[in-house]
Design a protein around this motif. Structure first.
Motif: not given
Length: 490
Positions: A245-271
């Motif tokens: 969900s969009r909410q989940c993605i927002e939460d993940v982004i906030r977590f990455a900022v808080k914990e200083n993590l590099f994000l890798m988003a595997d989106e090969v099934y986007q369709d």
């Protein structure tokens, strides 16, 4: 030195299992592991006339759409034929929009040939088309072609970014957070590079959703023995088929900022999104819509491929990655790293261009293209529902809704006797189950232990790609087998 009789002394081999790279020995890739090797042997045995209780092996172990009977998209193959054999540009059997795409791609290749090396980052016009596609997909958020790297499938891009991120020794070694269940490319690459795998578990009871509290738990535990620097997300999920969900993605982004993590988003099934109420949201779009507080900070690499969705063109090995907020000096190192391999395959780059620059309304190929694309995605949606429905009629099998991607990851209840027999043979219980299934029915699945799962639970991954009639046969055979297996070991 010569021996006394003039002969050279006997020497052992330079390269042995004891002297080879120790990290390579830790690599495990279940999708093409022992089950698949046995399936190939069985196919040979069937050809040689060996009698089996089935006539063919159904390989439901891998998301290889064309191998399972999916038809290629006509426009894509027309342009690829024109690029490969330009003399066909004079043939009136090909529509003008296909010819125009081919001419544009060829003009961007050295010597107007798809057989020439390209620039290491990829053909310039293709990278521009990818950037335009991302901008359209994300509602106008700008994409810079200089941040686009064309890759040999998404896998190549993922491994390249992990190479950049892996550093340190002992407690300073890079930790990479991956979902469990996971796609084995991640665990295999982490092992090969000598990084540390950090498992966070998806919530099976809530349709394989991602809980931030679980991310926090796994991160804190990992900080005792490594330096967590990377968070990998697969959306839609492989092997679990969930759509975030969009909410989940927002939460993940906030977590990455808080914990200083590099994000890798595997989106090969986007369709590949089927379930009602589910929608694909790209990490980049959500990141920028959250505002500069996040979009100026988060380092993000996202990946796409020609291999999945409605295309299924696995063999062309086309893909791209987009990097956001990467340090300019690191980006220079990334460009150097991809230069070592000269360039991704030019035909894969050309095909990627067609995916992001498909026929538009008013062009001769548009109607056929839209019909073929819609037919493939509609059939996958139907098969996703069918798989869930049939598997959930079997006592001892429970299957979450297949919201997206191309797989189901059902949970199986195994009798204690079967678990003990598997352990006596030195096998994971779900490996024992899947091997028996293969030998008795010809159905090739991958055990859940190859993807990771919570202790004491057992699963298998099955692709939903077979044609509907064959999928029904396969699911019914699986149902019969499970009932028989349960009786045998109860």
């Amino acid at each position: 030195m010569m021996s006394e009789n003039g002969a050279l002394p006997l020497r052992g081999k330079v390269l042995t299992v004891d002297t080879m790279n120790a990290n390579v020995k830790k690599v495990d890739y279940a999708v093409r592991g022992p089950i698949v090797q046995r399936a190939v042997q069985i196919e040979k045995e069937l050809k040689e006339g060996v009698k089996k209780p089935f006539e063919e092996v159904i390989k439901a172990n891998i998301g290889d759409a064309h191998a399972m009977g999916q038809r290629p998209i006509t426009f894509f193959r027309q342009v690829m034929a024109l690029c490969t054999y330009p003399q066909l540009l004079d043939d009136n059997k090909f529509p003008e929009d296909a010819k125009n795409r081919a001419r544009r791609i060829l003009q961007s290749c050295g010597g107007n040939s798809i057989g020439a090396y390209t620039t290491s980052q990829g053909i310039d016009c293709v990278r521009h088309d990818v950037a335009n596609y991302i901008q359209r997909r994300d509602g106008g958020i700008p994409s810079d072609p200089d941040n686009i790297y064309l890759t040999t499938g998404a896998s190549d891009g993922i491994v390249t970014i992990l190479k950049l991120l892996t550093a340190g020794e002992g407690r300073t070694r890079t930790g990479v957070m991956i979902s469990i269940p996971q796609y084995p490319l991640y665990s295999a690459s982490i092992a090969e590079l000598g990084a540390v795998q950090i498992n966070y578990y998806l919530n099976e009871e809530k349709c394989w959703s991602l809980d931030i509290s679980e991310l926090q738990r796994s991160l804190q535990a990992a900080r005792e023995h490594c330096d967590p620097r990377v968070l990998c997300i697969i959306n839609p999920g492989n092997p679990t088929g969930q759509v975030q969900s969009r909410q989940c993605i927002e939460d993940v982004i906030r977590f990455a900022v808080k914990e200083n993590l590099f994000l890798m988003a595997d989106e090969v099934y986007q369709d590949n999104v089927y379930a009602e109420g589910c929608e694909f949201h790209s990490f980049k779009k959500v990141l920028f819509e959250m505002g500069p507080e996040y979009s100026s900070k988060v380092e993000l690499a996202s990946f796409h491929s020609t291999s999945k969705c409605y295309m299924g063109e696995c063999g062309f090995r086309g893909g791209y990655m987009e990097v956001i907020n990467m340090d300019p000096e690191v980006k220079a190192q990334l460009t150097k790293l991809v230069s070592v391999r000269l360039c991704p395959p030019a035909p894969g780059q050309a095909l990627m261009d067609l995916v992001v620059n498909s026929p538009q309304p008013g062009e001769p190929s548009y109607q056929t293209f839209i019909k073929e694309r819609t037919d493939v995605l509609s059939a996958l949606a139907e098969k996703a529902k069918l798989t869930e429905e049939i598997l959930n009629t079997v006592p001892g099998i429970s299957c979450n809704p297949v919201q997206g991607a191309m797989y189901s990851f059902p949970r199986i209840t195994l009798p204690e006797r079967a678990i003990n027999e598997a352990k006596a043979k030195g096998q994971a219980p779900d490996m024992f189950y899947c091997m028996k299934l293969l030998e008795e029915t010809g159905i090739c699945l991958v055990p859940g232990s190859g993807f990771g799962q919570r202790e004491g639970t057992y699963h298998f991954r099955m692709t939903i790609l077979p044609p509907t009639d064959k999928l029904k046969i396969m699911l019914n055979k699986l149902k019969e087998f499970h009932q028989k297996f349960t009786q045998q070991y109860s």
